[in-house]
Design a protein around this motif. Structure first.
Motif, mmCIF file in Angstrom:
data_model
loop_
_atom_site.group_PDB
_atom_site.id
_atom_site.type_symbol
_atom_site.label_atom_id
_atom_site.label_comp_id
_atom_site.label_asym_id
_atom_site.label_seq_id
_atom_site.Cartn_x
_atom_site.Cartn_y
_atom_site.Cartn_z
ATOM 1 N N LEU A 27 0.801 -1.222 0.000
ATOM 2 C CA LEU A 27 0.000 0.000 0.000
ATOM 3 C C LEU A 27 0.834 1.273 0.000
ATOM 4 N N GLY A 28 2.024 1.197 0.590
ATOM 5 C CA GLY A 28 2.864 2.379 0.681
ATOM 6 C C GLY A 28 2.671 3.175 1.955
ATOM 7 N N TYR A 29 1.869 2.669 2.889
ATOM 8 C CA TYR A 29 1.682 3.340 4.173
ATOM 9 C C TYR A 29 1.366 2.292 5.236
ATOM 10 N N ALA A 30 1.473 2.684 6.493
ATOM 11 C CA ALA A 30 1.209 1.774 7.604
ATOM 12 C C ALA A 30 -0.295 1.566 7.764
ATOM 13 N N ASP A 31 -0.713 0.305 7.820
ATOM 14 C CA ASP A 31 -2.138 -0.013 7.970
ATOM 15 C C ASP A 31 -2.279 -1.071 9.066
ATOM 16 N N TYR A 32 -2.355 -0.609 10.306
ATOM 17 C CA TYR A 32 -2.449 -1.523 11.442
ATOM 18 C C TYR A 32 -3.734 -2.338 11.407
ATOM 19 N N LEU A 33 -4.841 -1.697 11.054
ATOM 20 C CA LEU A 33 -6.119 -2.403 11.050
ATOM 21 C C LEU A 33 -6.210 -3.384 9.887
ATOM 22 N N GLY A 34 -5.673 -3.006 8.735
ATOM 23 C CA GLY A 34 -5.652 -3.926 7.602
ATOM 24 C C GLY A 34 -4.830 -5.163 7.911
ATOM 25 N N ALA A 35 -3.702 -4.966 8.599
ATOM 26 C CA ALA A 35 -2.874 -6.105 9.002
ATOM 27 C C ALA A 35 -3.623 -6.986 9.996
ATOM 28 N N LEU A 36 -4.400 -6.365 10.877
ATOM 29 C CA LEU A 36 -5.177 -7.136 11.848
ATOM 30 C C LEU A 36 -6.239 -7.984 11.158
ATOM 31 N N GLN A 37 -6.859 -7.445 10.103
ATOM 32 C CA GLN A 37 -7.863 -8.210 9.365
ATOM 33 C C GLN A 37 -7.250 -9.464 8.757
ATOM 34 N N ARG A 38 -6.079 -9.327 8.146
ATOM 35 C CA ARG A 38 -5.415 -10.496 7.558
ATOM 36 C C ARG A 38 -4.928 -11.452 8.641
ATOM 37 N N PHE A 39 -4.441 -10.879 9.728
ATOM 38 C CA PHE A 39 -3.963 -11.673 10.856
ATOM 39 C C PHE A 39 -5.088 -12.546 11.412
ATOM 40 N N ARG A 40 -6.298 -12.020 11.398
ATOM 41 C CA ARG A 40 -7.452 -12.730 11.953
ATOM 42 C C ARG A 40 -7.692 -14.066 11.249
ATOM 43 N N PHE A 41 -7.473 -14.109 9.945
ATOM 44 C CA PHE A 41 -7.729 -15.330 9.191
ATOM 45 C C PHE A 41 -6.707 -16.425 9.510
ATOM 46 N N GLU A 42 -5.550 -16.021 10.013
ATOM 47 C CA GLU A 42 -4.496 -16.997 10.286
ATOM 48 C C GLU A 42 -4.463 -17.439 11.743
ATOM 49 N N VAL A 43 -4.923 -16.573 12.635
ATOM 50 C CA VAL A 43 -4.868 -16.878 14.068
ATOM 51 C C VAL A 43 -6.294 -16.844 14.603
ATOM 52 N N ASN A 44 -7.011 -17.926 14.429
ATOM 53 C CA ASN A 44 -8.431 -17.941 14.788
ATOM 54 C C ASN A 44 -8.731 -18.873 15.953
ATOM 55 N N ASN A 45 -7.697 -19.139 16.768
ATOM 56 C CA ASN A 45 -7.903 -20.069 17.873
ATOM 57 C C ASN A 45 -8.583 -19.417 19.071
ATOM 58 N N ASP A 46 -8.618 -18.092 19.126
ATOM 59 C CA ASP A 46 -9.246 -17.402 20.249
ATOM 60 C C ASP A 46 -9.927 -16.143 19.721
#
Length: 236
Positions: free
Chosen positions: A54-73
């Motif tokens: 994207l060219g900029y920091a996107d903490y929430l966008g990273a969290l959305q992608r992170f959610r699909f990989e870490v769904n144990n809790d």
């Protein structure tokens, strides 16, 4: 048509006015506690991938992608949103930032000119108190150094002062505005302290060690610095 100001002060947000490195450290510790080392490191990997995309920091966008990989809790993941929304942004402005903005506003409008997403970055600026401090004069772009015509449209001025912790941004803006711009490099945060970044880009017109070094500066010296070799800021 908007009235042209004699001078407008433009301020980056992250690591210029707000201690974004502290936010990163707190987020890192939170991820470690809630999800463990592997998930913490994976979040930052996703964050960097998204930043490159994207060219900029996107903490929430990273969290959305992170959610699909870490769904144990799922409950822990939901609490991550509370971390971002309830973070004490106002507690982590650099010392005397609001005094600096109030002091400079005596000479011309102060504007927060930031890169970032259109949800978390405005939230950060608002809840840190910066939005109110500049009376809502906030501009957020994907690449602010490429949007100077739009900056001029919103805040026309004979001369601009840009305060930033990234020499790359200052150099890009200087190429376009030339002597109409005084660049001020603030040596705060990991970008500013990276020797590679310092060696790669030309020096700014003025260098200060801390944002509150701008308190008590001499205005004629500041304006004249736009056409001279770089110097350390010396308060009047």
């Amino acid at each position: 048509m908007k009235t042209q100001n004699e001078i407008v002060f433009l301020f980056d947000c992250d690591n210029t006015l707000f201690d974004n490195d502290r936010l990163r450290d707190d987020l890192q510790a939170h991820l470690d506690r809630k999800f463990g080392v592997w998930a913490r490191d994976r979040y930052w990997q996703i964050y960097e991938e998204l930043r490159a995309e994207l060219g900029y920091a996107d903490y929430l966008g990273a969290l959305q992608r992170f959610r699909f990989e870490v769904n144990n809790d799922e409950r822990a993941l939901l609490r991550m949103s509370a971390f971002f929304l309830d973070y004490p942004f106002a507690d982590h402005l650099f010392p005397n930032v609001l005094d600096v903005l109030a002091y400079l506003e005596k000479s011309g409008p102060t504007v927060v000119l930031s890169d970032g997403d259109m949800v978390f970055q405005p939230h950060k600026i608002q809840y840190s108190g910066l939005w109110q401090a500049v009376d809502g004069r906030v501009l957020i772009y994907l690449h602010k150094e490429k949007m100077l015509a739009d900056v001029e449209r919103h805040y026309p001025a004979q001369h601009y002062v840009m305060v930033d912790d990234k020499l790359s941004i200052l150099a890009g803006m200087k190429k376009i505005w030339g002597k109409r711009l005084t660049t001020v490099f603030v040596c705060q945060g990991h970008y500013a302290l990276d020797p590679h970044n310092v060696a790669t880009y030309p020096p700014a017109d003025i260098t200060v060690q801390r944002i509150d070094d701008l308190l008590g500066y001499d205005m004629p010296v500041l304006l004249a610095a736009a056409g001279k070799e770089n110097a350390e800021m010396r308060p009047s």
